[in-house]
Design a protein around this motif. Structure first.
Motif, short mmCIF file in Angstrom:
data_model
loop_
_atom_site.label_atom_id
_atom_site.label_comp_id
_atom_site.label_asym_id
_atom_site.label_seq_id
_atom_site.Cartn_x
_atom_site.Cartn_y
_atom_site.Cartn_z
N GLN B 132 0.82 -1.21 0.00
CA GLN B 132 0.00 0.00 0.00
C GLN B 132 0.86 1.26 0.00
OE1 GLN B 132 -2.45 0.47 3.39
NE2 GLN B 132 -3.89 1.81 2.36
N TYR B 133 0.41 2.24 -0.82
CA TYR B 133 1.08 3.55 -0.94
C TYR B 133 2.49 3.46 -1.48
CZ TYR B 133 -2.92 5.01 1.76
OH TYR B 133 -4.19 5.23 2.17
N TYR B 138 0.48 2.87 -6.51
CA TYR B 138 0.01 4.03 -7.27
C TYR B 138 -0.17 3.68 -8.74
CZ TYR B 138 0.15 7.71 -3.76
OH TYR B 138 -0.14 8.50 -2.70
N THR B 141 -3.19 1.53 -9.11
CA THR B 141 -4.42 2.31 -8.89
C THR B 141 -4.73 3.19 -10.10
OG1 THR B 141 -3.87 2.38 -6.55
CG2 THR B 141 -5.54 3.91 -7.31
N LEU B 220 -7.00 -5.01 1.92
CA LEU B 220 -6.52 -4.06 2.93
C LEU B 220 -7.27 -4.26 4.24
CD1 LEU B 220 -6.04 -0.70 1.03
CD2 LEU B 220 -4.32 -2.11 2.13
#
Lengths: 585, 329
Positions: B132-133, B138, B141, B220
């Motif tokens: 994540q992140y 990114y 996404t 998540l």
């Protein structure tokens, strides 16, 4: 309630970080400053790179669509016209195949004579008769004939001379005849008079030659209008024909001397001063429109081009204008086409400095239409989402707040509404509007209504779910205890708490609506010409020819849709994360 | 559980019935109809001995349009229950026969798309969630959101422009090549498969994003739960944690998500099929609807409504199958 707690926790965490950085005292006044929930959301939003990118994209789209048209020098439906050239028949040229007659002063050469002449020409007879007159013709050159009338004066039979007139045959004539016969020629001159000897049976007839006419395939053009009479006079033509046949360089008519300049396929006659006087050629050039006067220079250029087998030339006219001409041959005639400037709609013009994205299939500026189309697309999106949220809040709020049978009934209604297939319904409404021939502007509003009415159910569900959970919370118990009106309780206390999730829902929904609207536009059921929307602009790509040849007509619109929807999704995502306290970063 | 299913089934039938009624009412109240078009056409025929009105009356009687909307609907339902959906006005053959001819194109394309979509989006969704992140997250996404944000027609047109026109790898339209009739059966299958590549890619690119993001969110959620922390604390390898403990638990929402795909799988994809000129159910029904072919439109919309209800019930049942906790309640 747990939501609130976490919210406060993070607030303090944030402040703690700030404190730490700035080394504040424990009793510093700033320590007490608590960020408002809105500020908190804003800070979280700003920290999300994608959301900021999305926001910038949307900002650009809004400026482009709503402010752009004010800066665009063109109108949405402005059709650009330009001057193009189109080949138009201007003149015709052909090799002359018909003999033209020039008749001598005082002589007569009517149609019956002409017929007899042509017959004699066909049968290769040197003489022909008409109305008891005998005519004789001489080939001056390949295509010029000198026609003379014969006036018999004497007859020679077995060397005896009989006069055919009242006068006695003069001795000079007899001597001249004898010399001519010895030389083997059949004409002689005596005292400035030409005589011709013709054979008739066993007798020879001596006749005086009188010029009657000149038959020629050549075409004469005088350079000056005032010389036309002279150029078409018998004497001039005879003298020039003879000079041409004998290849001499000068000839004299009256007291004027002319010189001859041989060009290719045409002859220029110059007067004594050396100026161009006349043109002789085998090609006739005529204007197609009788009101147009063709100058000799122009005609002579055309002749040269025909002889040189050129198909294209430009000619500078007297007024200094240079015009392009093309020559097209059809059988024996040559059509001279003039590139005439005419006003044309500039279809499919490639991008240029003036029109950054070119012109479309109606000759309209693509860039300007994209701006106006963006306005429609974005406005449709906003109004539809407004309608959806409006209906959704009322139905969802009532259903969630009252619960019980009202809730059940409304939820079943939403189920029923949801089950109606969206696309077939929109298709049906679109074709209804087609058959009713709704005006383009009204159509946009109807479209918004239909999309809004068909799409509110998801908002209604979300609102209901949210209110169901909020209803049980302490602050709602407090509103009940203080005796606040029901409508006020719903709209003043419940709805504001639903707002965050609604904003997220609406932002993400906007993208979907823009896609739906564009899809309808693409199917030809959305916004109609002459108004534009992004979808209807791409609609042209369903024509394979435009799709393959003119990328600038549909790719920019598609990219704008993609970017806008992407922007809404980024922002929607960012807002969801910003509102959701669980998403710690 | 049985009571629940029975209740859901009854509700589904109820909704199907009223949904079909709404659709029928809307189609019947259209200002122009197929029958009017035919009547006009016949009346203008020089050999016609009847006026437009006479033709219209006769055709209305033949097509049972002379009765009111409600009796008309009940007449339709009465026949539909017996499996008689009438004859398509536009295609001139029984609706079910036409449906049978065309549905398989859509089903095959959608099933291929479905599997390709799952094979791409689930691993990517897991990857994005576990990192994540990160830059990977990114990128994934953005890719997923791009897929969601692309209008179908634009994506299809772009793909056609690039791969069919600029590169010339595929045909612009159609499901079969030029020499289809002279091919052996094996080559014919290959030819159809070859022509399905672009439509499948189009549909895949559009749907992969949604599933990927859905999977990422679920993952998540699962990764934040206590049992994952326990698994890690036990010292299990990250691979086992993700694939065995976490992923299995994301299957519950995934299964329900997939059953929602059922209507879209069998309902065909109007835009894609139209743009690639594949005679699937989406394209055929679009043609029928815009021409006011009531039997076909009714059959298709009812089929869609029923399918939606079935998918909802299947989702509920699947929940119970996958998650023992639901079964207990």
């Amino acid at each position: 309630m747990p939501d609130k707690d976490i919210n406060q926790n993070t607030t303090q965490e944030d402040i703690y970080k700030v404190d730490h950085a700035e080394e504040m005292h424990l009793d510093d006044a700033r320590r007490v400053k608590v960020l408002s929930p809105g500020m908190l959301v804003f800070k979280r939003f700003i920290r999300n790179k994608l959301a900021v990118v999305g926001f910038v994209i949307l900002l650009f789209m809004f400026t482009f669509s709503f402010l752009g048209p004010f800066f665009s020098p063109f109108g949405q439906t402005e059709v650009f016209k330009g001057v193009g050239t189109m080949s138009k028949d201007y003149a015709g040229a052909t090799y002359n195949e018909e003999l033209r007659y020039t008749i001598a002063d005082g002589a007569e050469f009517g149609s019956s004579q002409r017929t007899q002449f042509l017959l004699a020409l066909g049968e290769n007879n040197e003489t022909f008769t008409c109305d008891d007159q005998t005519y004789y013709y001489v080939n001056i050159d390949d295509n010029t004939y000198r026609i003379m009338q014969l006036e018999p004066v004497a007859e020679v039979i077995l060397k005896g001379f009989n006069s055919l007139t009242d006068d006695v045959v003069p001795d000079e004539l007899i001597t001249a005849y004898k010399t001519a016969e010895e030389k083997g020629v059949n004409s002689f001159e005596l005292d400035g008079i030409f005589y011709r000897i013709t054979k008739k049976n066993k007798a020879s007839i001596i006749s005086i030659e009188i010029d009657v006419a000149l038959a020629t395939l050549d075409v004469y053009d005088a350079y000056n209008e005032s010389d036309k009479l002279m150029v078409s006079s018998f004497d001039f033509r005879l003298a020039s024909s003879l000079a041409l046949a004998q290849n001499s360089e000068t000839f004299t008519v009256g007291n004027q001397t002319y010189s001859i300049r041989n060009g290719e396929g045409q002859v220029t006659i110059l007067d004594s001063a050396g100026n161009e006087y006349a043109e002789i050629s085998a090609i006739i050039v005529n204007p197609l429109d009788q009101s147009v006067f063709l100058t000799v220079g122009y005609k002579s250029t055309i002749r040269q081009m025909i002889i040189n087998r050129q198909s294209r030339f430009s000619y500078t006219h007297e007024n200094g204008e240079t015009i392009e001409y093309t020559i097209a041959r059809v059988n024996k005639t040559y059509n001279i086409k003039k590139e005439t400037p005419i006003e044309m709609i500039r279809l499919f013009e490639n991008p240029s400095a003036e029109h950054p994205l070119g012109l479309d299939n109606n000759g309209m500026d693509v860039m300007t239409r994209l701006m106006h189309g963006g306005r429609v697309s974005l406005l449709v999106g906003f109004i539809v989402i407004f309608i959806e949220v409006f209906i959704g809040i009322i139905v969802g709020g009532v259903s969630g707040y009252f619960g019980g049978w009202v809730d059940t009934a409304l939820m079943r209604f939403i189920d029923l509404f949801n089950s109606i297939p969206f696309i077939p319904m929109v298709l049906i409404f679109g074709s209804v509007m087609d058959t009713l021939e709704v005006k383009p502007m009204t159509r946009i509003f109807l479209l918004m209504m239909i999309l809004g009415l068909l799409g509110w159910t998801s908002v209604g569900r979300v609102v209901r779910g949210q209110i169901l959970s909020l209803r049980e919370q302490d602050f709602m118990v407090a509103t009940e205890a203080t005796g606040i009106r029901t409508s006020r309780r719903i709209f003043k206390h419940l709805i504001p708490n639903v707002m965050p999730i609604l904003i997220v829902q609406a932002t993400a929904g906007l993208g979907g609506i823009i896609i739906t609207e564009a899809t309808l536009g693409f199917l030809g059921l959305g916004v109609k010409y002459p108004l534009a929307s992004w979808g209807s602009i791409i609609n042209v790509a369903s024509d394979a020819f435009i799709m393959t040849s003119y990328w600038f007509m549909w790719i920019p619109a598609g990219m704008l849709i993609l970017l806008t929807v992407l922007g809404f999704n980024f922002v929607g995502d960012g807002l969801r994360d910003a509102y959701d306290p669980k998403m710690k970063r | 559980m049985r009571n629940f299913i029975i209740r859901r089934l009854l509700l589904g039938l109820f909704i199907t019935f009223f949904g079909a009624m709404v659709v029928y009412a809307v189609i019947r109240s259209l200002p122009t109809s197929y029958v009017e078009a035919i009547a006009r056409q016949r009346a203008t025929n020089p050999l016609s001995t009847k006026t437009y009105q006479e033709w219209l009356d006769q055709l209305n009687a033949v097509y049972k349009l002379d009765i009111g909307i409600i009796p008309g609907f009940f007449g339709w339902v009465g026949n539909a229950v017996k499996g008689d959906f009438g004859e398509s006005w536009h295609y001139g053959i029984p609706v079910t026969e036409k449906f049978n001819q065309v549905i398989w194109y859509s089903v095959i394309i959608n099933i291929i798309t479905f599997f390709v979509q799952i094979f791409i989006s689930i691993p990517l969704g897991n990857l994005a969630a576990t990192k994540q992140y990160s830059k990977t997250d990114y990128a994934i996404t953005v890719f997923a959101l791009m897929g969601i944000s692309l209008p179908t027609f634009f994506l299809a047109t772009i793909l056609k422009y690039v791969f069919a026109i600029k590169l010339g790898w595929f045909d612009l339209y159609g499901l079969t090549g030029r020499f289809f009739n002279s091919m052996t059966p094996f080559e014919q299958v290959m030819d159809i498969g070859y022509h399905m590549i672009l439509p499948v890619v189009t549909l895949m690119m559009l749907s992969v994003g949604g599933l990927m993001r859905y999977n990422r969110t679920n993952m998540l959620e699962v990764l934040n739960s206590d049992y994952i922390r326990t698994a890690r604390a036990k010292g299990l390898s990250e691979k086992v944690v993700i694939n065995k403990h976490a992923f299995r638990n994301t299957l519950i929402p995934l299964v329900s998500y997939m059953s929602y795909l059922l209507p879209s799988m069998l309902g065909g994809s109007l835009i894609t099929e139209t743009l690639f000129q594949i005679p699937g159910i989406g394209y055929i029904s679009y043609q029928a609807i815009i021409r006011g072919d009531i039997p076909f439109a009714m059959f298709y919309t009812t089929f869609l409504i029923l399918l939606t209800q079935v998918s909802l019930i299947v989702a509920d049942i699947m929940y119970a199958v996958v998650d023992p906790r639901v079964r207990a309640n």
